[in-house]
Design a protein around this motif. Structure first.
Motif, PDB file in Angstrom:
ATOM      1  N   LYS A  18       0.835  -1.208   0.000  1.00 29.00           N
ATOM      2  CA  LYS A  18       0.000   0.000   0.000  1.00 29.00           C
ATOM      3  C   LYS A  18       0.866   1.253   0.000  1.00 29.00           C
ATOM      4  O   LYS A  18       0.560   2.237  -0.680  1.00 29.00           O
ATOM      5  N   LEU A  19       1.949   1.227   0.771  1.00 29.14           N
ATOM      6  CA  LEU A  19       2.854   2.379   0.792  1.00 29.14           C
ATOM      7  C   LEU A  19       3.514   2.590  -0.572  1.00 29.14           C
ATOM      8  O   LEU A  19       3.696   3.733  -1.002  1.00 29.14           O
ATOM      9  N   LEU A  20       3.863   1.507  -1.251  1.00 22.76           N
ATOM     10  CA  LEU A  20       4.422   1.633  -2.601  1.00 22.76           C
ATOM     11  C   LEU A  20       3.392   2.212  -3.565  1.00 22.76           C
ATOM     12  O   LEU A  20       3.722   3.045  -4.413  1.00 22.76           O
ATOM     13  N   ASN A  21       2.140   1.771  -3.442  1.00 23.11           N
ATOM     14  CA  ASN A  21       1.079   2.325  -4.283  1.00 23.11           C
ATOM     15  C   ASN A  21       0.903   3.823  -4.030  1.00 23.11           C
ATOM     16  O   ASN A  21       0.722   4.596  -4.971  1.00 23.11           O
ATOM     17  N   LYS A  22       0.976   4.238  -2.772  1.00 21.39           N
ATOM     18  CA  LYS A  22       0.877   5.669  -2.446  1.00 21.39           C
ATOM     19  C   LYS A  22       2.044   6.451  -3.036  1.00 21.39           C
ATOM     20  O   LYS A  22       1.875   7.554  -3.555  1.00 21.39           O
ATOM     21  N   GLN A  24       3.734   5.687  -5.685  1.00 22.55           N
ATOM     22  CA  GLN A  24       3.496   5.754  -7.136  1.00 22.55           C
ATOM     23  C   GLN A  24       2.529   6.887  -7.457  1.00 22.55           C
ATOM     24  O   GLN A  24       2.750   7.654  -8.393  1.00 22.55           O
ATOM     25  N   LYS A  25       1.473   7.028  -6.669  1.00 20.41           N
ATOM     26  CA  LYS A  25       0.484   8.085  -6.892  1.00 20.41           C
ATOM     27  C   LYS A  25       1.083   9.472  -6.691  1.00 20.41           C
ATOM     28  O   LYS A  25       0.624  10.443  -7.289  1.00 20.41           O
ATOM     29  N   ARG A  26       2.126   9.574  -5.846  1.00 20.99           N
ATOM     30  CA  ARG A  26       2.814  10.848  -5.621  1.00 20.99           C
ATOM     31  C   ARG A  26       3.791  11.172  -6.746  1.00 20.99           C
ATOM     32  O   ARG A  26       4.421  12.218  -6.735  1.00 20.99           O
ATOM     33  N   GLY A  27       3.978  10.246  -7.682  1.00 19.19           N
ATOM     34  CA  GLY A  27       4.883  10.493  -8.793  1.00 19.19           C
ATOM     35  C   GLY A  27       6.213   9.772  -8.709  1.00 19.19           C
ATOM     36  O   GLY A  27       7.079   9.959  -9.556  1.00 19.19           O
ATOM     37  N   VAL A  28       6.396   8.951  -7.683  1.00 18.83           N
ATOM     38  CA  VAL A  28       7.621   8.158  -7.563  1.00 18.83           C
ATOM     39  C   VAL A  28       7.532   6.998  -8.555  1.00 18.83           C
ATOM     40  O   VAL A  28       6.504   6.318  -8.637  1.00 18.83           O
ATOM     41  N   ALA A  29       8.592   6.776  -9.319  1.00 19.36           N
ATOM     42  CA  ALA A  29       8.631   5.656 -10.264  1.00 19.36           C
ATOM     43  C   ALA A  29       8.940   4.384  -9.480  1.00 19.36           C
ATOM     44  O   ALA A  29      10.041   4.219  -8.971  1.00 19.36           O
ATOM     45  N   ASN A  42      -1.532  -2.742  -7.904  1.00 25.06           N
ATOM     46  CA  ASN A  42      -2.313  -1.775  -8.679  1.00 25.06           C
ATOM     47  C   ASN A  42      -1.584  -1.361  -9.942  1.00 25.06           C
ATOM     48  O   ASN A  42      -1.302  -2.193 -10.779  1.00 25.06           O
ATOM     49  N   ASP A  43      -1.257  -0.086 -10.085  1.00 24.26           N
ATOM     50  CA  ASP A  43      -0.667   0.433 -11.322  1.00 24.26           C
ATOM     51  C   ASP A  43       0.859   0.407 -11.331  1.00 24.26           C
ATOM     52  O   ASP A  43       1.477   0.970 -12.228  1.00 24.26           O
ATOM     53  N   ILE A  44       1.470  -0.220 -10.362  1.00 26.44           N
ATOM     54  CA  ILE A  44       2.923  -0.283 -10.293  1.00 26.44           C
ATOM     55  C   ILE A  44       3.446  -1.254 -11.337  1.00 26.44           C
ATOM     56  O   ILE A  44       2.876  -2.325 -11.550  1.00 26.44           O
ATOM     57  N   GLU A  45       4.526  -0.865 -11.999  1.00 22.87           N
ATOM     58  CA  GLU A  45       5.153  -1.736 -12.985  1.00 22.87           C
ATOM     59  C   GLU A  45       5.763  -2.939 -12.279  1.00 22.87           C
ATOM     60  O   GLU A  45       6.585  -2.795 -11.375  1.00 22.87           O
ATOM     61  N   THR A  46       5.338  -4.129 -12.673  1.00 21.30           N
ATOM     62  CA  THR A  46       5.883  -5.350 -12.089  1.00 21.30           C
ATOM     63  C   THR A  46       6.378  -6.265 -13.200  1.00 21.30           C
ATOM     64  O   THR A  46       5.925  -6.189 -14.333  1.00 21.30           O
TER      65      THR A  46
END
Length: 104
Positions: A18-22, A24-29, A42-46
């Protein structure tokens, strides 16, 4: 601030996901390479790697690396004896950056 790269054998810690998803939403790649995953990114590149990926590594902004024995599961952080190393040593970081490039 800018990027998080993770190579993890077993990633099942939902709170960390969840923290990684947050982030990502803040603009961190955020990019996660895994062998076995138990959570939704979610939308994280895996990417599932084609060979056994027994590593447990996280790279932050290509400047700080965290690596050690724990899989990123709740049990690993709460119940197991584990070793976790965090460094910004340029020689070590450079080697891990090369490793992440080899996974792409």
């Amino acid at each position: 601030k800018h990027s998080i790269d993770i190579a993890m054998y077993n990633f099942g810690h939902k709170k960390l996901a969840k923290l990684l998803n947050k982030a990502q939403k803040r603009g961190v790649a955020v990019k996660v390479f895994y062998d076995k995953k138990d959570v939704d990114f979610n939308d994280i590149e895996t990417k599932t790697v084609d060979r056994k990926l027994h590593t447990k590594i996280a790279m932050f902004d290509k400047k700080t690396v965290v690596f050690g024995s724990p899989n990123w599961t709740k049990k690993s952080f709460k119940e197991n004896y584990e070793v976790l190393y965090i460094t910004d040593d340029k020689k070590i970081v450079s080697k891990f950056n090369k490793f992440f490039k080899s996974l792409d």
